[in-house]
Design an enzyme around this catalytic site. Structure first.
Site, PDB file in Angstrom:
ATOM      1  N   TYR A 175       0.748  -0.740   0.019  1.00  0.00           N
ATOM      2  CA  TYR A 175       0.172  -0.175  -0.203  1.00  0.00           C
ATOM      3  C   TYR A 175       0.634   1.586  -0.226  1.00  0.00           C
ATOM      4  O   TYR A 175       0.686   2.327  -0.413  1.00  0.00           O
ATOM      5  CB  TYR A 175      -0.637  -0.406   1.564  1.00  0.00           C
ATOM      6  CG  TYR A 175      -1.616   0.945   1.268  1.00  0.00           C
ATOM      7  CD1 TYR A 175      -2.506   2.149   0.490  1.00  0.00           C
ATOM      8  CD2 TYR A 175      -1.131   2.355   2.096  1.00  0.00           C
ATOM      9  CE1 TYR A 175      -3.568   3.045   0.675  1.00  0.00           C
ATOM     10  CE2 TYR A 175      -1.555   3.764   2.729  1.00  0.00           C
ATOM     11  CZ  TYR A 175      -2.853   3.581   1.550  1.00  0.00           C
ATOM     12  OH  TYR A 175      -3.262   5.341   2.240  1.00  0.00           O
ATOM     13  N   THR A 212     -11.634   8.178   7.657  1.00  0.00           N
ATOM     14  CA  THR A 212     -12.679   7.030   6.328  1.00  0.00           C
ATOM     15  C   THR A 212     -12.811   5.949   6.647  1.00  0.00           C
ATOM     16  O   THR A 212     -12.513   5.150   7.231  1.00  0.00           O
ATOM     17  CB  THR A 212     -11.986   7.528   5.978  1.00  0.00           C
ATOM     18  OG1 THR A 212     -10.417   6.385   5.251  1.00  0.00           O
ATOM     19  CG2 THR A 212     -10.993   8.768   5.285  1.00  0.00           C
TER      20      THR A 212
END
Length: 305
Positions: A175, A212
């Site tokens: 990532y 988020t």
């Protein structure tokens, strides 16, 4: 002086494309752009979720100009279909916010084109999308492209001998590498746009640590322990509204220059007011930029600039 959404200039008459606009940072970004008058295209993988997001924006912003369009960044065919449809519908794009992002901490996965899922979604999909929309952006009014980075890019590294992480896969470094790649892309895009004399600005932003839905989704493969880790992680984040401010600043603030990078001003850029921040040495290395660009062209079949 603290910059906030009240400082966003009037966006009336501007067409903005926001990827991943159905939730999190993208939803906040799309909402604020619509609130300030922009015609906003919600470019989303899940159209039903996009429709829900459009209804929520319309409820908060009466008269909002919104379009929901299907875009799966993990499939180059979908990227091309989206771009072709947008070109049929409009003659220009004024703002492209490459916001959509994916983080999964489970086993290695690939896109429909065979790319490692993080790199393919977070960077290669946006690389192709930007190239396909560049003719429309070139006809835009003070056009900008915003690339979304992450503080994780600062400790990441791109291994060009194993860019798809086929050896010794670990999700967190994969990532981080994808967000480093996106940062390299935004900076190299700025270099190439300047060299071409293009009116398009390439800017960058990162949200620090923001609350988020990526956090709980990232841990969904880790069972009960993962769910607890996700909950604890959310305790140290800033709100999604605060996290979206750097990309809204990069997208709309007056006086922004190509290549500028915005993020939170607090300790380690985790949270705080919007300020200009520095990318890592690897992200700003022109040799890395050239190599990644050439590689992305080869992988996506998309050559531009």
């Amino acid at each position: 002086m603290t910059w906030n959404t009240a400082d966003i200039p009037d966006q009336t008459g501007r067409l903005a494309v926001v990827t991943g606009a159905n939730s999190g940072l993208g939803l906040v970004t799309a909402t604020e752009l619509a609130r300030h008058g922009a015609d906003v295209v919600l470019a989303v993988r899940n159209v039903a979720a996009g429709d829900d997001a459009a209804r929520a924006i319309a409820a908060a912003v009466p008269g909002a100009k919104l379009r929901v369009r299907a875009l799966d960044l993990a499939a180059l065919a979908s990227v091309r279909t989206f771009a072709d449809r947008l070109a049929e519908e409009t003659g220009q794009v004024d703002l492209l916010v490459n916001n959509a992002g994916l983080v999964l901490l489970g086993p290695r996965q690939t896109t429909s084109d065979g790319f490692e899922l993080h790199l393919g979604t977070n960077m290669l999909g946006h690389f192709a999308l930007t190239g396909l929309l560049l003719p429309l952006l070139g006809r835009g009014d003070a056009p900008r492209v915003v690339s979304l980075s992450s503080i994780t890019h600062k400790t990441a590294h791109l291994d060009f001998d194993d860019l798809m992480v086929e050896r010794g896969y670990r999700a967190s470094p994969a990532y981080g590498a994808s967000k480093l790649a996106n940062t390299v892309f935004g900076i190299e895009l700025d270099r190439r746009l300047r060299a071409a004399g293009s009116p398009v600005l390439s800017t960058l932003a990162h949200p620090g640590l923001s609350g988020t839905n990526l956090t709980p989704r990232a841990w969904e493969d880790r069972g009960r322990a993962g769910r607890w880790a996700a909950r604890l992680g959310l305790l140290v984040t800033q709100s999604v509204e605060a996290g979206a401010l750097p990309q809204l600043h990069a997208a709309t603030a007056t006086g922004v220059r190509g290549g500028q990078f915005f993020g939170p001003a607090g300790f380690r850029e985790v949270r705080g007011r919007v300020t200009e921040v520095r990318a890592s040495a690897e992200a700003t290395d022109p040799a890395v930029g050239r190599r990644l660009w050439t590689t992305a062209e080869e992988l996506t079949g998309m050559a531009y600039l």
